[in-house]
Scaffold this active site. Sequence first.
Site, PDB file in Angstrom:
ATOM      1  N   LYS A 122      50.257 -51.095 -24.009  1.00 52.28           N
ATOM      2  CA  LYS A 122      50.134 -50.684 -22.827  1.00 52.28           C
ATOM      3  C   LYS A 122      50.090 -49.155 -22.566  1.00 52.28           C
ATOM      4  CE  LYS A 122      49.374 -54.541 -20.940  1.00 52.28           C
ATOM      5  NZ  LYS A 122      47.883 -54.884 -20.393  1.00 52.28           N
TER       6      LYS A 122
ATOM      7  N   LYS B 290      56.737 -37.316 -19.368  1.00 48.56           N
ATOM      8  CA  LYS B 290      55.843 -36.273 -20.395  1.00 48.56           C
ATOM      9  C   LYS B 290      54.479 -37.253 -20.681  1.00 48.56           C
ATOM     10  CE  LYS B 290      56.539 -39.436 -23.542  1.00 48.56           C
ATOM     11  NZ  LYS B 290      55.483 -40.172 -24.156  1.00 48.56           N
TER      12      LYS B 290
HETATM   13  N1  LIG Z   1      55.052 -46.884 -29.125  1.00 47.34           N
HETATM   14  C1  LIG Z   1      55.347 -45.753 -29.258  1.00 47.34           C
HETATM   15  O1  LIG Z   1      55.366 -44.683 -30.010  1.00 47.34           O
HETATM   16  C2  LIG Z   1      56.766 -45.511 -28.203  1.00 47.34           C
HETATM   17  C3  LIG Z   1      56.924 -46.101 -27.028  1.00 47.34           C
HETATM   18  N2  LIG Z   1      57.772 -45.884 -26.367  1.00 47.34           N
HETATM   19  C4  LIG Z   1      58.340 -46.600 -24.883  1.00 47.34           C
HETATM   20  O2  LIG Z   1      58.475 -47.706 -25.190  1.00 47.34           O
HETATM   21  C5  LIG Z   1      58.042 -48.550 -24.339  1.00 47.34           C
HETATM   22  C6  LIG Z   1      57.471 -49.747 -24.912  1.00 47.34           C
HETATM   23  O3  LIG Z   1      56.399 -49.394 -25.799  1.00 47.34           O
HETATM   24  P1  LIG Z   1      55.611 -49.955 -26.846  1.00 47.34           P
HETATM   25  O4  LIG Z   1      56.558 -50.795 -27.668  1.00 47.34           O
HETATM   26  O5  LIG Z   1      54.739 -49.062 -27.315  1.00 47.34           O
HETATM   27  O6  LIG Z   1      54.919 -51.178 -26.026  1.00 47.34           O
HETATM   28  P2  LIG Z   1      53.415 -51.878 -26.298  1.00 47.34           P
HETATM   29  O7  LIG Z   1      52.359 -50.787 -25.484  1.00 47.34           O
HETATM   30  O8  LIG Z   1      53.379 -51.846 -27.603  1.00 47.34           O
HETATM   31  O9  LIG Z   1      53.603 -53.116 -25.735  1.00 47.34           O
HETATM   32  C7  LIG Z   1      54.555 -54.157 -26.304  1.00 47.34           C
HETATM   33  C8  LIG Z   1      54.117 -55.324 -25.892  1.00 47.34           C
HETATM   34  O10 LIG Z   1      54.214 -55.758 -24.709  1.00 47.34           O
HETATM   35  C9  LIG Z   1      53.632 -57.005 -24.406  1.00 47.34           C
HETATM   36  N3  LIG Z   1      53.367 -57.334 -23.185  1.00 47.34           N
HETATM   37  C10 LIG Z   1      52.220 -57.584 -22.469  1.00 47.34           C
HETATM   38  N4  LIG Z   1      52.368 -57.918 -21.141  1.00 47.34           N
HETATM   39  C11 LIG Z   1      53.743 -58.328 -21.267  1.00 47.34           C
HETATM   40  C12 LIG Z   1      54.471 -58.759 -19.963  1.00 47.34           C
HETATM   41  N5  LIG Z   1      53.730 -59.543 -19.056  1.00 47.34           N
HETATM   42  N6  LIG Z   1      55.738 -58.987 -20.283  1.00 47.34           N
HETATM   43  C13 LIG Z   1      56.335 -58.536 -21.724  1.00 47.34           C
HETATM   44  N7  LIG Z   1      55.632 -57.926 -22.401  1.00 47.34           N
HETATM   45  C14 LIG Z   1      54.222 -57.781 -22.563  1.00 47.34           C
HETATM   46  C15 LIG Z   1      52.227 -56.374 -25.231  1.00 47.34           C
HETATM   47  O11 LIG Z   1      51.454 -57.495 -25.289  1.00 47.34           O
HETATM   48  C16 LIG Z   1      52.718 -55.683 -26.422  1.00 47.34           C
HETATM   49  O12 LIG Z   1      52.755 -56.770 -27.600  1.00 47.34           O
HETATM   50  C17 LIG Z   1      57.385 -47.846 -23.269  1.00 47.34           C
HETATM   51  O13 LIG Z   1      57.971 -47.343 -22.106  1.00 47.34           O
HETATM   52  C18 LIG Z   1      56.743 -46.926 -24.091  1.00 47.34           C
HETATM   53  O14 LIG Z   1      56.636 -45.499 -23.263  1.00 47.34           O
HETATM   54  C19 LIG Z   1      58.910 -44.808 -26.571  1.00 47.34           C
HETATM   55  C20 LIG Z   1      58.576 -44.155 -27.726  1.00 47.34           C
HETATM   56  C21 LIG Z   1      57.610 -44.305 -28.425  1.00 47.34           C
HETATM   57  O1  LIG Z   2      56.202 -42.029 -26.289  1.00 47.26           O
HETATM   58  C1  LIG Z   2      55.993 -41.673 -27.112  1.00 47.26           C
HETATM   59  C2  LIG Z   2      56.220 -40.779 -28.371  1.00 47.26           C
HETATM   60  O2  LIG Z   2      57.525 -40.272 -28.172  1.00 47.26           O
HETATM   61  C3  LIG Z   2      54.719 -42.613 -27.323  1.00 47.26           C
HETATM   62  O3  LIG Z   2      53.725 -41.885 -26.344  1.00 47.26           O
HETATM   63  P1  LIG Z   2      52.224 -42.835 -26.116  1.00 47.26           P
HETATM   64  O4  LIG Z   2      52.604 -43.885 -25.422  1.00 47.26           O
HETATM   65  O5  LIG Z   2      51.539 -41.907 -25.375  1.00 47.26           O
HETATM   66  O6  LIG Z   2      51.675 -43.281 -27.690  1.00 47.26           O
END
Ligand SMILES: NC(=O)C1=CN([C@@H]2O[C@H](COP(=O)(O)OP(=O)(O)OC[C@H]3O[C@@H](n4cnc5c(N)ncnc54)[C@H](O)[C@@H]3O)[C@@H](O)[C@H]2O)C=CC1
Ligand SMILES: O=C(CO)COP(=O)(O)O
Length: 335
Positions: free
Chosen positions: A281, A188
Amino acid sequence: MVLMIIKLGLNQGFQLLVVAVGEVLLLNSLLSTLSTSALFMENVKYLPGIKLGKNVIADPDLDNAVKGANMLVFVTPHQFIDNICKSLVGKVRSDAEAISLIKGMEVKIEGPCLISTYISEQLGINCSVLMGANLASEIAEEKFSEATVGYGNNREIAEQWVQLFTTPYFMVTPVQDVEGVELCGTLKNVVAIAAGFVDGLDMGNNTKAAIIRFGLREMREFCKLLFSSVKDDSFFESCGVADVITTCFGGRNRKVAEAFAKNGGKRSFYELEAEMLQGQKLQGVPTAREVYEVLRHRGLLELFPLFATVHEICSGCLPPSAIVIYSEKKPRLPV
Ligand SMILES: NC(=O)C1=CN([C@@H]2O[C@H](COP(=O)(O)OP(=O)(O)OC[C@H]3O[C@@H](n4cnc5c(N)ncnc54)[C@H](O)[C@@H]3O)[C@@H](O)[C@H]2O)C=CC1
Ligand SMILES: O=C(CO)COP(=O)(O)O
């Protein structure tokens, strides 16, 4: 959030929940965003004003965090899972259960590999998945959301995860289809990039709806190409159509792709991501490349015009406006 480790006490729900950082390099950047002085933990950078709860402990020492943990929750941009898993080899309990919230996949020489499979193979433990229409900021504000737990054979484990994640405002449904649930969450993000291009070019709601429909169709075809076991019903769960909708309207992939298109593709995703997301990211751009690699390798690019075009735009081979031109010229999939 990078990685959560849940340590369960007998008959008392989760006792301790640890947030750890996978790489020393990151300790300062991530932990500096977590204010420990507050009564309850707060992520002052990404979720300011939200109290994470008394049972959340930030531990920069990953080895210590996983010690004795019987439930491991992986939530990191998929680009980093490789190093995190490698550093955990031999350190987790052999009877631990894992769950991945990571939306992305690994593409190796021998082919695509789901993140849950990768975790399972690296650490020798079972790994379920949780995906869904889950914009973090909205969940943090306790607005009603749903999610889907994808599990393999063990319904009991799925029920445990459902129980752990469920709150009055977070409804979790188990589905016996790890591959379908995980690939929906992964793919997605590519559709969201396409939706962002449409927004950036002011193409309107009808075009965006068409892109979402083409996207869902390609998601289904791609899933079935990789795993014939994937169930059609999974696309109607939160991990499927609902996640596509929320991401195509409110996600980061959409937002950065919109800026990319508004700039006529002249500023790179890399530059825009750094400027707009403050360290977070994007998953859609690397995933589009990974999907493209899989399709190219199998000679199937022409059957997936939306996915292929998204990557070609992201990599600068096509202009953002190609996002709709392709559909007029190459409507190859059955409607
Ligand atoms: N944020 C959201 O709304 C949602 C995220 N996800 C999924 O969850 C997963 C994580 O997303 P987020 O928590 O939003 O991640 P994020 O994009 O907020 O990144 C999390 C952290 O990873 C850190 N990071 C950078 N380099 C790194 C490294 N070398 N090793 C480990 N961490 C490092 C970044 O500094 C950041 O603080 C992704 O696959 C995303 O698609 C799923 C649902 C919702
Ligand atoms: O996975 C997500 C919502 O379900 C977050 O999407 P984005 O990484 O595009 O913000």
